[in-house]
Write a protein that holds these residues in place. Structure first.
Motif, PDB file in Angstrom:
ATOM      1  N   HIS A 174       0.807  -1.219   0.000  1.00 37.93           N
ATOM      2  CA  HIS A 174       0.000   0.000   0.000  1.00 37.93           C
ATOM      3  C   HIS A 174       0.841   1.271   0.000  1.00 37.93           C
ATOM      4  N   SER A 175       2.132   1.148   0.218  1.00 35.24           N
ATOM      5  CA  SER A 175       2.993   2.326   0.180  1.00 35.24           C
ATOM      6  C   SER A 175       3.508   2.613  -1.235  1.00 35.24           C
ATOM      7  N   ALA A 176       3.285   1.692  -2.164  1.00 43.30           N
ATOM      8  CA  ALA A 176       3.820   1.825  -3.524  1.00 43.30           C
ATOM      9  C   ALA A 176       2.995   2.793  -4.370  1.00 43.30           C
ATOM     10  N   ILE A 177       3.701   3.603  -5.155  1.00 41.77           N
ATOM     11  CA  ILE A 177       3.060   4.496  -6.118  1.00 41.77           C
ATOM     12  C   ILE A 177       3.840   4.448  -7.428  1.00 41.77           C
ATOM     13  N   ARG A 178       3.145   4.772  -8.524  1.00 44.68           N
ATOM     14  CA  ARG A 178       3.773   4.803  -9.845  1.00 44.68           C
ATOM     15  C   ARG A 178       3.557   6.191 -10.426  1.00 44.68           C
ATOM     16  N   LEU A 179       4.640   6.857 -10.755  1.00 43.17           N
ATOM     17  CA  LEU A 179       4.599   8.230 -11.255  1.00 43.17           C
ATOM     18  C   LEU A 179       5.164   8.256 -12.671  1.00 43.17           C
ATOM     19  N   SER A 180       4.422   8.839 -13.589  1.00 43.73           N
ATOM     20  CA  SER A 180       4.852   8.879 -14.987  1.00 43.73           C
ATOM     21  C   SER A 180       5.596  10.172 -15.301  1.00 43.73           C
ATOM     22  N   PHE A 181       6.680  10.028 -16.035  1.00 41.83           N
ATOM     23  CA  PHE A 181       7.389  11.199 -16.555  1.00 41.83           C
ATOM     24  C   PHE A 181       7.365  11.197 -18.083  1.00 41.83           C
ATOM     25  N   ALA A 182       6.578  10.328 -18.673  1.00 37.41           N
ATOM     26  CA  ALA A 182       6.620  10.072 -20.116  1.00 37.41           C
ATOM     27  C   ALA A 182       6.120  11.227 -20.980  1.00 37.41           C
ATOM     28  N   THR A 183       5.076  11.900 -20.577  1.00 36.49           N
ATOM     29  CA  THR A 183       4.460  12.864 -21.482  1.00 36.49           C
ATOM     30  C   THR A 183       4.538  14.314 -21.025  1.00 36.49           C
ATOM     31  N   ALA A 184       4.902  14.563 -19.799  1.00 37.05           N
ATOM     32  CA  ALA A 184       4.961  15.933 -19.282  1.00 37.05           C
ATOM     33  C   ALA A 184       6.346  16.523 -19.477  1.00 37.05           C
ATOM     34  N   GLY A 185       6.379  17.798 -19.790  1.00 32.96           N
ATOM     35  CA  GLY A 185       7.660  18.502 -19.875  1.00 32.96           C
ATOM     36  C   GLY A 185       8.232  18.771 -18.495  1.00 32.96           C
ATOM     37  N   VAL A 186       9.449  19.235 -18.459  1.00 34.73           N
ATOM     38  CA  VAL A 186      10.141  19.475 -17.189  1.00 34.73           C
ATOM     39  C   VAL A 186       9.380  20.461 -16.312  1.00 34.73           C
ATOM     40  N   ASP A 187       8.840  21.538 -16.887  1.00 37.71           N
ATOM     41  CA  ASP A 187       8.098  22.512 -16.081  1.00 37.71           C
ATOM     42  C   ASP A 187       6.870  21.882 -15.437  1.00 37.71           C
ATOM     43  N   LYS A 188       6.149  21.072 -16.193  1.00 40.83           N
ATOM     44  CA  LYS A 188       4.956  20.401 -15.658  1.00 40.83           C
ATOM     45  C   LYS A 188       5.342  19.359 -14.607  1.00 40.83           C
ATOM     46  N   ILE A 189       6.446  18.675 -14.819  1.00 44.21           N
ATOM     47  CA  ILE A 189       6.930  17.713 -13.818  1.00 44.21           C
ATOM     48  C   ILE A 189       7.214  18.427 -12.505  1.00 44.21           C
TER      49      ILE A 189
END
Length: 98
Positions: free
Chosen positions: A71-86
């Motif tokens: 339950h502590s696990a999360i998945r975060l995507s960096f695939a489609t957002a630009g650096v500013d949005k990240i």
């Protein structure tokens, strides 16, 4: 690579030791675990709900387990957002974490 690097830096800056992860060497996602450090939230499902209130979404890790979900696990995507949005998204995630 640039987006993955930016997310790693932002996660360390905004969430500190409340999140543990290994910097990905490729792919599309960060797999991370909430540590509960400093009394912070440790449940990915609860953080996902709070994150929506901050205008950011991610997928808790529990649906990816066949049995005995973490339950502590999360998945975060960096695939489609630009650096500013990240950077903006991770800052919002930090606010959701409390």
């Amino acid at each position: 690579a640039e987006r993955a690097q930016a997310m790693g830096v932002a996660l360390k800056r905004e969430l500190g030791d409340a999140l543990s992860f290994t910097q990905p060497q490729g792919g599309l996602f960060f797999w991370a675990n909430l540590t509960g450090a400093g009394g912070k939230l440790k449940d990915g499902g609860e953080l996902a709900k709070r994150a929506i209130d901050q205008g950011v979404a991610f997928v808790p890790g529990t649906p990816f387990y066949a049995s005995h979900p973490d339950h502590s696990a999360i998945r975060l995507s960096f695939a489609t957002a630009g650096v500013d949005k990240i950077n903006e998204g991770v800052a919002r995630l930090g606010k959701a974490l409390g």
